[in-house]
Scaffold this active site. Structure first.
Site, mmCIF file in Angstrom:
data_model
loop_
_atom_site.group_PDB
_atom_site.id
_atom_site.type_symbol
_atom_site.label_atom_id
_atom_site.label_comp_id
_atom_site.label_asym_id
_atom_site.label_seq_id
_atom_site.Cartn_x
_atom_site.Cartn_y
_atom_site.Cartn_z
ATOM 1 N N SER A 150 0.372 -0.951 -0.115
ATOM 2 C CA SER A 150 -0.021 0.273 0.111
ATOM 3 C C SER A 150 0.902 0.921 0.325
ATOM 4 O O SER A 150 1.597 1.937 0.280
ATOM 5 C CB SER A 150 -0.826 -0.334 0.690
ATOM 6 O OG SER A 150 -1.641 -1.597 1.149
HETATM 7 N N1 SAH Z 1 -0.769 -4.355 4.228
HETATM 8 C C1 SAH Z 1 -0.519 -4.691 3.018
HETATM 9 C C2 SAH Z 1 -1.647 -4.026 1.777
HETATM 10 C C3 SAH Z 1 -1.571 -5.690 0.883
HETATM 11 S S1 SAH Z 1 -1.771 -5.698 -0.832
HETATM 12 C C4 SAH Z 1 0.868 -4.361 2.561
HETATM 13 O O1 SAH Z 1 1.070 -3.137 3.494
HETATM 14 O O2 SAH Z 1 2.075 -4.361 2.077
HETATM 15 C C5 SAH Z 1 -4.170 -6.384 0.083
HETATM 16 C C6 SAH Z 1 -3.696 -8.039 0.033
HETATM 17 O O3 SAH Z 1 -4.682 -8.568 1.029
HETATM 18 C C7 SAH Z 1 -3.225 -8.682 -0.541
HETATM 19 O O4 SAH Z 1 -1.607 -9.199 -0.516
HETATM 20 C C8 SAH Z 1 -4.245 -9.669 -0.816
HETATM 21 O O5 SAH Z 1 -4.015 -10.669 -1.358
HETATM 22 C C9 SAH Z 1 -4.426 -9.986 0.693
HETATM 23 N N2 SAH Z 1 -6.121 -9.951 0.375
HETATM 24 C C10 SAH Z 1 -6.973 -10.592 -0.465
HETATM 25 N N3 SAH Z 1 -8.264 -10.429 -0.210
HETATM 26 C C11 SAH Z 1 -7.560 -11.384 1.150
HETATM 27 C C12 SAH Z 1 -8.794 -12.123 1.859
HETATM 28 N N4 SAH Z 1 -9.963 -12.467 1.619
HETATM 29 N N5 SAH Z 1 -8.136 -12.634 3.161
HETATM 30 C C13 SAH Z 1 -6.904 -12.592 3.501
HETATM 31 N N6 SAH Z 1 -6.002 -11.418 2.284
HETATM 32 C C14 SAH Z 1 -6.959 -11.005 1.037
#
Ligand code: SAH
Length: 213
Positions: A64
């Site tokens: 993010s």
């Molecule tokens: N907090 C992370 C943001 C990653 S983007 C950072 O700082 O890097 C969002 C993430 O949510 C992705 O890795 C994606 O695989 C995950 N995601 C999507 N749907 C999900 C679900 N139902 N349960 C858990 N994780 C999920």
């Protein structure tokens, strides 16, 4: 895995940029200054680490944007010892920010590749959540509920009811809701049955998807 004074300087600048954009919580700015974000990104792209931008990581996911991480963390009002559930571990950067603020963190990721990668990487650089969970964030994590705070870091097409149910009274759930773009939405649990809802502006996240892969 090096952290140099050049990286530290870039982080100070990034914290200043975030302060100008409205991040006031000094603990959050301190965490941004402290955490080596370049280590969360593929080493051939470290130049991008300290720009205020989202960036691709493994498995078609993104780390993010720093402003988004800072904004969400500020709204959560993290206190030392808070029990926090994070949905979407991804690179683990948001997880590290929460840990830096003294929270106990349970973090869920649905992509096995990212779950594996990040659960090895974060402890290596000194950040240890209570638990890395390979699972579906729509279900929350009942075993350890209720939580003081729940943060969702993927765009949810609708509000998963399980998450509201796993919040303590007085607790805060912060979740971007919407399909193409999302409205950052805060729910504060007032009583067992009453929630206060606040809409906090438009953001853009990768989608929150169902099922583990
Ligand atoms: N907090 C992370 C943001 C990653 S983007 C950072 O700082 O890097 C969002 C993430 O949510 C992705 O890795 C994606 O695989 C995950 N995601 C999507 N749907 C999900 C679900 N139902 N349960 C858990 N994780 C999920």
């Amino acid at each position: 895995m090096k952290d140099t004074s050049k990286h530290q300087g870039l982080r100070k600048q990034l914290a200043m940029v975030l302060a100008k954009k409205g991040i006031k919580d000094n603990n959050v700015l301190y965490a941004i200054k402290k955490i080596p974000r370049h280590l969360f990104i593929d080493s051939s792209f470290t130049d991008h680490a300290y720009q205020d931008k989202a960036f691709p990581i493994a498995a078609e996911q993104t780390i993010s944007q720093p402003y988004t991480v800072a904004f969400q963390t500020q709204i959560l009002q993290v206190k030392n010892g808070d029990k926090i559930l994070e949905i979407g571990t991804g690179s683990g950067y948001q997880t590290a920010v929460l840990l830096e603020l003294g929270a106990e963190v349970y973090t869920i990721e649905r992509q096995h590749e990212l779950f594996k990668k990040t659960s090895l990487f974060l402890p290596k650089i000194g950040y240890m959540p209570k638990k890395f969970i390979f699972g579906d964030g729509y279900k929350g994590f009942k075993e350890k509920a209720p939580f003081d705070k729940i943060i969702v870091t993927a765009g949810a097409p609708f509000l998963p009811k399980a998450l509201l149910a796993q919040l303590k009274i007085g607790g805060r759930l912060l979740i971007p809701i919407g399909s193409k773009t999302q409205i950052m939405t805060l729910f504060v649990r007032k009583t067992a049955k009453e929630f206060e809802k606040h809409e906090l502006g438009d953001f853009s996240f990768v989608p929150m998807l169902k099922k583990k892969i």
